[in-house]
Design a protein around this motif. Sequence first.
Motif, PDB file in Angstrom:
ATOM      1  N   GLN A 270       0.556  -1.129  -0.083  1.00  0.00           N
ATOM      2  CA  GLN A 270      -0.015   0.179  -0.125  1.00  0.00           C
ATOM      3  C   GLN A 270       0.886   1.315   0.092  1.00  0.00           C
ATOM      4  O   GLN A 270       0.584   2.195  -0.622  1.00  0.00           O
TER       5      GLN A 270
ATOM      6  N   ARG B  78       2.828   1.985  -3.424  1.00  0.00           N
ATOM      7  CA  ARG B  78       2.451   2.472  -4.728  1.00  0.00           C
ATOM      8  C   ARG B  78       2.932   3.736  -5.461  1.00  0.00           C
ATOM      9  O   ARG B  78       2.898   3.532  -6.637  1.00  0.00           O
TER      10      ARG B  78
ATOM     11  N   SER C 158      -7.208   3.576  -0.690  1.00  0.00           N
ATOM     12  CA  SER C 158      -6.074   3.010  -1.471  1.00  0.00           C
ATOM     13  C   SER C 158      -5.447   1.791  -0.812  1.00  0.00           C
ATOM     14  O   SER C 158      -4.501   1.207  -1.157  1.00  0.00           O
ATOM     15  N   ALA C 159      -6.465   1.154   0.193  1.00  0.00           N
ATOM     16  CA  ALA C 159      -5.578  -0.147   0.884  1.00  0.00           C
ATOM     17  C   ALA C 159      -6.374  -1.188   0.256  1.00  0.00           C
ATOM     18  O   ALA C 159      -7.711  -1.207   0.745  1.00  0.00           O
TER      19      ALA C 159
ATOM     20  N   SER D  92      -6.489  -5.617  -1.515  1.00  0.00           N
ATOM     21  CA  SER D  92      -5.685  -6.598  -1.923  1.00  0.00           C
ATOM     22  C   SER D  92      -6.716  -7.668  -2.567  1.00  0.00           C
ATOM     23  O   SER D  92      -8.026  -7.658  -2.182  1.00  0.00           O
TER      24      SER D  92
END
Length: 330
Positions: free
Chosen positions: A150, A153, A315-316, A318
Amino acid sequence: MAYYHEPYWLPDRGDWFKSLLLFFDGLALLVPEYMRERPLLTDPALAQPLAEQGLLHLLSPEVLVDQSTAEALTDLLDKIISSGVFDDLDRETAFAELSHSRLGGTADAGLTEIVLEQLRERGLARHTEDGVSIPLHPVVRAFVLVVLPQLLRAPAEASGYALQPVSANSRSLRALLDTLDLEVLPTAGHIVAFDLEQVTFDLSSVPLDEVLDFRRQHGAQHRAYARNPRQFVRELASLDIAEHERAFADRREALADVADELRRLARKSWRRPLASFGIAIAGSAVTHATGNPVGAALGAAGALLGLRRQADPSSAYSYLFQAQNRLSRS
């Protein structure tokens, strides 16, 4: 670009990457200099052809984990340690090494040492035994591996890589949810979790040249599917609470329709029994939530590293990719 959290994979895991190639432009590993050749030597039958074709990228933590990233990571660890999240961990468990460079040691050894000393005082880290890696409690190591992609990026994009964290282990996805310490609800500042959707077939038993040929024909559709839930994780944070449930249901229905079409393409192409291959995603709007030190720290790191530069508070996140054991028949 699919980002796998370990610096190399073992041969029994390598075939998983064949199917993963359908969904991304390539595969990326963060490989410390002292083990630079390890990915190519551990599974040469797969890794070397992928590298030769420009589909495997070995990124350098000595370069990507720069000063800003090191500061963000150590700030996160400091907040987590101070909050007492690690206090009840079993100190007798087996420790696992993590490279000093991935902890920020190349960018700022002094700053990294400060947080390592805090961990050692609490019995969660030990002094290096080889000069290049640090033995860490596995939960602390998992925390670093979850948050590092994260934070990476922005520097990765500056180097031309758009990293998308992926895992084959549902525990890694669960670790992200636990790390963010937010309730699993599709609301701004909370987790968005898409259940595993069987999208295509597991191509681990298919020769690599056939996989790459199928990728050339249908990879664009698979990559578009993977972008869809990622985009939704971003969009959901900007919706009113009253709109969340309907938007979530609509998007799931749309994804199911696209998955049906991808499975049809796979059945038409392979015409043989293959196990199915599924995708899930979990993400969060990163906020300065009161009483949520992890979310607050990630929010601060996001602001520091420019993760919000495209109005992207979520933005976090997976991906989880898993193959089913049973075979699917045409």
